[in-house]
Design a protein around this motif. Structure first.
Motif, PDB file in Angstrom:
ATOM      1  N   GLN A  25      -0.969  10.853  -5.917  1.00 52.34           N
ATOM      2  CA  GLN A  25      -0.490   9.696  -5.160  1.00 52.34           C
ATOM      3  C   GLN A  25       0.822  10.021  -4.460  1.00 52.34           C
ATOM      4  OE1 GLN A  25      -0.299   6.550  -8.068  1.00 52.34           O
ATOM      5  NE2 GLN A  25      -2.393   5.875  -7.686  1.00 52.34           N
ATOM      6  N   TYR A  28       0.129  12.371  -1.628  1.00 51.94           N
ATOM      7  CA  TYR A  28      -0.505  11.605  -0.543  1.00 51.94           C
ATOM      8  C   TYR A  28       0.548  10.837   0.263  1.00 51.94           C
ATOM      9  CZ  TYR A  28      -2.926   7.523   1.459  1.00 51.94           C
ATOM     10  OH  TYR A  28      -3.362   6.524   2.297  1.00 51.94           O
ATOM     11  N   MET A  29       1.450  10.166  -0.436  1.00 49.98           N
ATOM     12  CA  MET A  29       2.506   9.414   0.256  1.00 49.98           C
ATOM     13  C   MET A  29       3.394  10.331   1.076  1.00 49.98           C
ATOM     14  SD  MET A  29       3.786   6.364  -2.310  1.00 49.98           S
ATOM     15  CE  MET A  29       3.950   7.343  -3.806  1.00 49.98           C
ATOM     16  N   VAL A  32       1.268  11.834   4.273  1.00 48.73           N
ATOM     17  CA  VAL A  32       0.990  10.844   5.318  1.00 48.73           C
ATOM     18  C   VAL A  32       2.285  10.392   5.985  1.00 48.73           C
ATOM     19  CG1 VAL A  32       0.059   8.551   5.812  1.00 48.73           C
ATOM     20  CG2 VAL A  32      -1.136  10.062   4.229  1.00 48.73           C
ATOM     21  N   THR A  33       3.297  10.108   5.169  1.00 50.89           N
ATOM     22  CA  THR A  33       4.583   9.677   5.729  1.00 50.89           C
ATOM     23  C   THR A  33       5.209  10.777   6.567  1.00 50.89           C
ATOM     24  OG1 THR A  33       4.971   8.247   3.804  1.00 50.89           O
ATOM     25  CG2 THR A  33       6.869   8.766   5.179  1.00 50.89           C
ATOM     26  N   THR A  89       4.648  -5.180   6.229  1.00 50.06           N
ATOM     27  CA  THR A  89       3.760  -4.337   5.415  1.00 50.06           C
ATOM     28  C   THR A  89       2.445  -5.043   5.138  1.00 50.06           C
ATOM     29  OG1 THR A  89       5.686  -3.304   4.352  1.00 50.06           O
ATOM     30  CG2 THR A  89       3.555  -3.060   3.261  1.00 50.06           C
ATOM     31  N   VAL A  93      -1.155  -3.590   6.192  1.00 54.97           N
ATOM     32  CA  VAL A  93      -1.995  -3.070   5.116  1.00 54.97           C
ATOM     33  C   VAL A  93      -2.768  -4.159   4.375  1.00 54.97           C
ATOM     34  CG1 VAL A  93      -2.011  -1.574   3.075  1.00 54.97           C
ATOM     35  CG2 VAL A  93      -0.300  -1.225   4.836  1.00 54.97           C
ATOM     36  N   THR A  99       0.012   2.349  -3.305  1.00 54.88           N
ATOM     37  CA  THR A  99       0.388   3.589  -2.634  1.00 54.88           C
ATOM     38  C   THR A  99       0.332   3.477  -1.122  1.00 54.88           C
ATOM     39  OG1 THR A  99      -0.516   4.817  -4.523  1.00 54.88           O
ATOM     40  CG2 THR A  99      -0.097   6.057  -2.514  1.00 54.88           C
ATOM     41  N   SER A 100      -0.755   2.918  -0.595  1.00 51.76           N
ATOM     42  CA  SER A 100      -0.891   2.795   0.865  1.00 51.76           C
ATOM     43  C   SER A 100       0.166   1.860   1.435  1.00 51.76           C
ATOM     44  CB  SER A 100      -2.290   2.285   1.225  1.00 51.76           C
ATOM     45  OG  SER A 100      -3.273   3.235   0.850  1.00 51.76           O
ATOM     46  N   ILE A 103       3.606   3.399   2.016  1.00 46.50           N
ATOM     47  CA  ILE A 103       3.761   4.307   3.155  1.00 46.50           C
ATOM     48  C   ILE A 103       4.486   3.621   4.315  1.00 46.50           C
ATOM     49  CG2 ILE A 103       2.481   5.549   4.947  1.00 46.50           C
ATOM     50  CD1 ILE A 103       0.431   6.267   2.800  1.00 46.50           C
ATOM     51  N   THR A 171       9.852   8.343  -2.331  1.00 46.37           N
ATOM     52  CA  THR A 171       8.569   7.969  -2.948  1.00 46.37           C
ATOM     53  C   THR A 171       8.763   7.592  -4.412  1.00 46.37           C
ATOM     54  OG1 THR A 171       8.014  10.251  -3.602  1.00 46.37           O
ATOM     55  CG2 THR A 171       7.271   9.515  -1.424  1.00 46.37           C
TER      56      THR A 171
END
Length: 226
Positions: A25, A28-29, A32-33, A89, A93, A99-100, A103, A171
């Motif tokens: 996770q 991933y953050m 992508v960020t 946000t 989203v 998690t998403s 971001i 993060t």
């Protein structure tokens, strides 16, 4: 080895899958960020340089607006900024937890920081090279790609590495308030439940990500320098 882990890291052994999931996770953050904020930060940084006083596309209004914009968002503490943009946000989203969702504030918090770093990196480019390119009739777009971004590649990699390290720390902070990842694991599992071994492992994994990021940056700099 198993006995050692069972003795000193009993709680970690019980939640191995959660530790692995939290690590992915966080990765991933960060990825992508870094991708989104990287593009936006480079664009913003380039515009700041070319529209600055004596820039190749000098424009005081645009420069002053962007300069103040970057200063304001860089000055906001990340946790407060996360709370301020909760409606934004949720609009993007559909939720402000997870998690998403994390971001979105990570991108908002990282982009101004990276833009300022890019601006400083591009300002290291020799003005003589820029003047020579202008004398040869190069267009502003050609100067941006062939001079600024090419000649400033090593400083750009250096500040990118610094930004990613800073992002990893953000993060962890985002995870502490429901963003998932290793930060959430360290607080929710480790701190709140007095599971010191979980906090320790989460911290070590975060440091490992930092060292890997720094190592990749140093490798790229050495590769380009030679």
């Amino acid at each position: 080895m198993t006995q050692f882990l069972t003795r000193y890291f009993p709680n970690v052994i019980k939640i191995q899958e959660e530790v692995i999931e939290s690590t992915f996770q966080t990765i991933y953050m960060v990825l992508v960020t870094a991708a989104v904020a990287g593009i936006l930060g480079i664009l913003l940084g380039v515009v700041l340089v070319v529209t600055s006083p004596n820039g190749i596309l000098e424009n005081k209004r645009i420069y002053n607006f962007l300069d103040q914009f970057v200063n304001i968002f860089r000055s906001l503490p990340f946790i407060i900024m996360m709370a301020l943009i909760v409606p934004f946000t949720r609009l993007l989203v559909g939720t402000s937890i997870g998690t998403s969702a994390a971001i979105v504030p990570l991108v908002v918090g990282t982009t101004p920081f990276f833009a300022r770093q890019i601006q400083n990196a591009l300002l290291e480019v020799d003005e003589g090279i820029i003047e020579a390119a202008q004398a040869m009739g190069s267009t502003p777009l050609e100067i941006i790609f062939r001079v600024y971004l090419k000649e400033g590649l090593i400083p750009i990699i250096r500040v990118s590495s610094l930004t990613i390290i800073n992002l990893i720390g953000l993060t962890a902070m985002a995870g502490a308030i429901g963003g998932g990842g290793l930060g959430n694991l360290a607080i929710a599992r480790g701190y709140n439940r007095f599971q010191t071994d979980v906090t320790l492992v989460a911290t070590v994994l975060i440091l490992l990500l930092v060292f890997i990021s720094q190592g990749i940056g140093n490798y790229l700099i050495r590769k380009i320098s030679h």
